[in-house]
Write a protein that holds these residues in place. Structure first.
Motif, PDB file in Angstrom:
ATOM      1  N   ILE A  21      -0.628  27.602  42.853  1.00  0.00           N
ATOM      2  CA  ILE A  21      -0.679  28.594  41.781  1.00  0.00           C
ATOM      3  C   ILE A  21       0.551  29.484  41.906  1.00  0.00           C
ATOM      4  O   ILE A  21       0.877  29.923  43.012  1.00  0.00           O
ATOM      5  CB  ILE A  21      -1.955  29.456  41.873  1.00  0.00           C
ATOM      6  CG1 ILE A  21      -3.205  28.580  41.727  1.00  0.00           C
ATOM      7  CG2 ILE A  21      -1.960  30.544  40.798  1.00  0.00           C
ATOM      8  CD1 ILE A  21      -4.508  29.348  41.902  1.00  0.00           C
ATOM      9  N   PRO A  22       1.260  29.772  40.826  1.00  0.00           N
ATOM     10  CA  PRO A  22       2.442  30.647  40.897  1.00  0.00           C
ATOM     11  C   PRO A  22       2.098  32.004  41.501  1.00  0.00           C
ATOM     12  O   PRO A  22       1.016  32.547  41.267  1.00  0.00           O
ATOM     13  CB  PRO A  22       2.869  30.794  39.431  1.00  0.00           C
ATOM     14  CG  PRO A  22       2.321  29.579  38.756  1.00  0.00           C
ATOM     15  CD  PRO A  22       1.030  29.271  39.457  1.00  0.00           C
ATOM     16  N   GLN A  23       3.009  32.552  42.299  1.00  0.00           N
ATOM     17  CA  GLN A  23       2.753  33.817  42.975  1.00  0.00           C
ATOM     18  C   GLN A  23       2.475  34.949  41.982  1.00  0.00           C
ATOM     19  O   GLN A  23       1.666  35.836  42.258  1.00  0.00           O
ATOM     20  CB  GLN A  23       3.952  34.178  43.861  1.00  0.00           C
ATOM     21  CG  GLN A  23       4.150  33.222  45.030  1.00  0.00           C
ATOM     22  CD  GLN A  23       5.295  33.636  45.938  1.00  0.00           C
ATOM     23  OE1 GLN A  23       5.521  34.819  46.167  1.00  0.00           O
ATOM     24  NE2 GLN A  23       6.017  32.652  46.460  1.00  0.00           N
ATOM     25  N   LYS A  24       3.141  34.913  40.839  1.00  0.00           N
ATOM     26  CA  LYS A  24       2.908  35.934  39.826  1.00  0.00           C
ATOM     27  C   LYS A  24       1.467  35.892  39.346  1.00  0.00           C
ATOM     28  O   LYS A  24       0.814  36.934  39.169  1.00  0.00           O
ATOM     29  CB  LYS A  24       3.866  35.712  38.641  1.00  0.00           C
ATOM     30  CG  LYS A  24       3.766  36.775  37.566  1.00  0.00           C
ATOM     31  CD  LYS A  24       4.790  36.523  36.464  1.00  0.00           C
ATOM     32  CE  LYS A  24       4.687  37.594  35.385  1.00  0.00           C
ATOM     33  NZ  LYS A  24       5.677  37.367  34.287  1.00  0.00           N
ATOM     34  N   THR A  25       0.933  34.689  39.185  1.00  0.00           N
ATOM     35  CA  THR A  25      -0.455  34.524  38.759  1.00  0.00           C
ATOM     36  C   THR A  25      -1.415  34.979  39.853  1.00  0.00           C
ATOM     37  O   THR A  25      -2.447  35.589  39.571  1.00  0.00           O
ATOM     38  CB  THR A  25      -0.742  33.049  38.414  1.00  0.00           C
ATOM     39  OG1 THR A  25       0.183  32.619  37.410  1.00  0.00           O
ATOM     40  CG2 THR A  25      -2.161  32.870  37.897  1.00  0.00           C
ATOM     41  N   VAL A  26      -1.056  34.687  41.099  1.00  0.00           N
ATOM     42  CA  VAL A  26      -1.879  35.114  42.241  1.00  0.00           C
ATOM     43  C   VAL A  26      -2.007  36.635  42.263  1.00  0.00           C
ATOM     44  O   VAL A  26      -3.101  37.185  42.444  1.00  0.00           O
ATOM     45  CB  VAL A  26      -1.277  34.617  43.570  1.00  0.00           C
ATOM     46  CG1 VAL A  26      -2.031  35.234  44.755  1.00  0.00           C
ATOM     47  CG2 VAL A  26      -1.334  33.099  43.651  1.00  0.00           C
ATOM     48  N   LYS A  27      -0.907  37.330  42.045  1.00  0.00           N
ATOM     49  CA  LYS A  27      -0.929  38.794  42.036  1.00  0.00           C
ATOM     50  C   LYS A  27      -1.830  39.327  40.928  1.00  0.00           C
ATOM     51  O   LYS A  27      -2.596  40.277  41.125  1.00  0.00           O
ATOM     52  CB  LYS A  27       0.489  39.338  41.847  1.00  0.00           C
ATOM     53  CG  LYS A  27       1.396  39.128  43.042  1.00  0.00           C
ATOM     54  CD  LYS A  27       2.786  39.711  42.778  1.00  0.00           C
ATOM     55  CE  LYS A  27       3.700  39.491  43.968  1.00  0.00           C
ATOM     56  NZ  LYS A  27       5.067  40.044  43.718  1.00  0.00           N
ATOM     57  N   LEU A  28      -1.745  38.722  39.757  1.00  0.00           N
ATOM     58  CA  LEU A  28      -2.575  39.155  38.627  1.00  0.00           C
ATOM     59  C   LEU A  28      -4.065  38.963  38.928  1.00  0.00           C
ATOM     60  O   LEU A  28      -4.893  39.826  38.625  1.00  0.00           O
ATOM     61  CB  LEU A  28      -2.187  38.375  37.368  1.00  0.00           C
ATOM     62  CG  LEU A  28      -0.800  38.669  36.780  1.00  0.00           C
ATOM     63  CD1 LEU A  28      -0.484  37.713  35.629  1.00  0.00           C
ATOM     64  CD2 LEU A  28      -0.720  40.120  36.305  1.00  0.00           C
ATOM     65  N   ILE A  29      -4.361  37.827  39.548  1.00  0.00           N
ATOM     66  CA  ILE A  29      -5.767  37.541  39.871  1.00  0.00           C
ATOM     67  C   ILE A  29      -6.283  38.511  40.932  1.00  0.00           C
ATOM     68  O   ILE A  29      -7.398  39.020  40.835  1.00  0.00           O
ATOM     69  CB  ILE A  29      -5.925  36.081  40.342  1.00  0.00           C
ATOM     70  CG1 ILE A  29      -5.594  35.114  39.215  1.00  0.00           C
ATOM     71  CG2 ILE A  29      -7.355  35.830  40.839  1.00  0.00           C
ATOM     72  CD1 ILE A  29      -5.616  33.649  39.616  1.00  0.00           C
ATOM     73  N   LEU A  30      -5.466  38.783  41.961  1.00  0.00           N
ATOM     74  CA  LEU A  30      -5.877  39.725  43.005  1.00  0.00           C
ATOM     75  C   LEU A  30      -6.110  41.120  42.435  1.00  0.00           C
ATOM     76  O   LEU A  30      -7.053  41.816  42.822  1.00  0.00           O
ATOM     77  CB  LEU A  30      -4.822  39.775  44.114  1.00  0.00           C
ATOM     78  CG  LEU A  30      -4.684  38.518  44.984  1.00  0.00           C
ATOM     79  CD1 LEU A  30      -3.571  38.702  46.009  1.00  0.00           C
ATOM     80  CD2 LEU A  30      -5.989  38.184  45.690  1.00  0.00           C
ATOM     81  N   LEU A  86      -3.373  37.724  54.588  1.00  0.00           N
ATOM     82  CA  LEU A  86      -3.302  36.588  53.669  1.00  0.00           C
ATOM     83  C   LEU A  86      -2.130  36.806  52.698  1.00  0.00           C
ATOM     84  O   LEU A  86      -2.297  37.393  51.627  1.00  0.00           O
ATOM     85  CB  LEU A  86      -4.615  36.449  52.889  1.00  0.00           C
ATOM     86  CG  LEU A  86      -4.726  35.226  51.968  1.00  0.00           C
ATOM     87  CD1 LEU A  86      -4.666  33.936  52.782  1.00  0.00           C
ATOM     88  CD2 LEU A  86      -6.012  35.288  51.153  1.00  0.00           C
ATOM     89  N   PRO A  87      -0.941  36.330  53.061  1.00  0.00           N
ATOM     90  CA  PRO A  87       0.230  36.518  52.195  1.00  0.00           C
ATOM     91  C   PRO A  87       0.064  35.814  50.848  1.00  0.00           C
ATOM     92  O   PRO A  87      -0.516  34.722  50.763  1.00  0.00           O
ATOM     93  CB  PRO A  87       1.367  35.883  53.013  1.00  0.00           C
ATOM     94  CG  PRO A  87       0.883  35.888  54.424  1.00  0.00           C
ATOM     95  CD  PRO A  87      -0.589  35.683  54.335  1.00  0.00           C
ATOM     96  N   ILE A  88       0.561  36.443  49.800  1.00  0.00           N
ATOM     97  CA  ILE A  88       0.484  35.869  48.444  1.00  0.00           C
ATOM     98  C   ILE A  88       1.212  34.528  48.391  1.00  0.00           C
ATOM     99  O   ILE A  88       0.762  33.586  47.731  1.00  0.00           O
ATOM    100  CB  ILE A  88       1.077  36.857  47.420  1.00  0.00           C
ATOM    101  CG1 ILE A  88       0.167  38.080  47.296  1.00  0.00           C
ATOM    102  CG2 ILE A  88       1.264  36.190  46.063  1.00  0.00           C
ATOM    103  CD1 ILE A  88       0.696  39.163  46.391  1.00  0.00           C
TER     104      ILE A  88
END
Length: 222
Positions: free
Chosen positions: A57-66, A46-48
């Motif tokens: 959702i911005p990728q930066k936000t996705v990383k923070l949530i993960l 599941l790529p960001i």
């Protein structure tokens, strides 16, 4: 990948969801459980970038949530190099009714997992022995595609083969008998009874000339 995924309605009562997540995090976690890349094993790629595109959702936000899901809430494990995700509670809810088709599906999926540590993450919450064994064997590098049959299973397989061979032989015999019967009828229809022609007869009718010769001979005085 399946067309449907089971989500327990009590998910919304869980404190990690109802209390510790905001609306974006709830959406992303539900997406992790149900998106069309999910697999029966609970481990999939599941790529960001894909998450950000699907949920806007911005990728930066996705990383923070993960990172929050993995380190704070202990819900998932994500490999940022292989882009593989493992859902820790997957085995608790998705392997209760696990028959041979599902086991075969899981076998096929596990051999494609690149980060073997993810296998341990999911297997911790698997209660069904057959499924747990598959994960452990895959983690240990065993070939889960090739399994030895038990003596009973082997006997059943041999019985099936023998029954198939007998049935095939029986069908072959029936076909041969049918062909012989057809050939026999064909021969009967094609028999050409010989009709002798007049010129083939052993005794021919004398011609007029022969009769006159015979008459002349009979009148000769000896």
């Amino acid at each position: 990948m399946a067309l449907y995924r089971n989500v327990n309605v009590d998910i919304w009562k869980h404190p990690k969801i109802s209390v510790d997540m905001n609306h974006k995090e709830k959406l992303l976690f539900l997406y992790i459980l149900t998106n069309n890349s999910t697999k029966q094993s609970g481990i999939y790629v599941l790529p960001i970038k894909q998450i950000g595109f699907d949920l806007n959702i911005p990728q930066k936000t996705v990383k923070l949530i993960l990172n929050k899901f993995e380190n704070d809430l202990n819900l998932i494990k994500y490999n940022f190099k292989t882009h593989e995700i493992a859902i820790k509670g997957w085995g608790k809810y998705n392997f209760k009714n696990c028959g041979k088709p599902m086991l075969d599906c899981i076998k096929s999926e596990l051999k494609d997992v690149k980060d073997l540590e993810l296998l341990k993450v999911v297997s911790q919450n698997i209660s069904k022995k057959e499924v747990k064994d598959l994960f452990e064997r895959a983690y240990n590098g065993e070939n889960i595609q090739e399994e030895k049959l038990t003596s009973r299973e082997f006997k059943n397989e041999e019985d099936k083969k023998l029954k198939y061979q007998k049935e095939k032989q029986k069908q072959k015999q029936k076909q041969e008998e049918k062909e012989k019967e057809v050939q026999k009828k064909s021969n009967i229809r094609s028999i050409n009874f010989y009709q002798p022609k007049e010129e083939d007869s052993l005794y021919k009718l004398p011609s007029k000339e022969d009769l006159e010769k015979a008459k002349a001979i009979s009148q000769i005085d000896l």
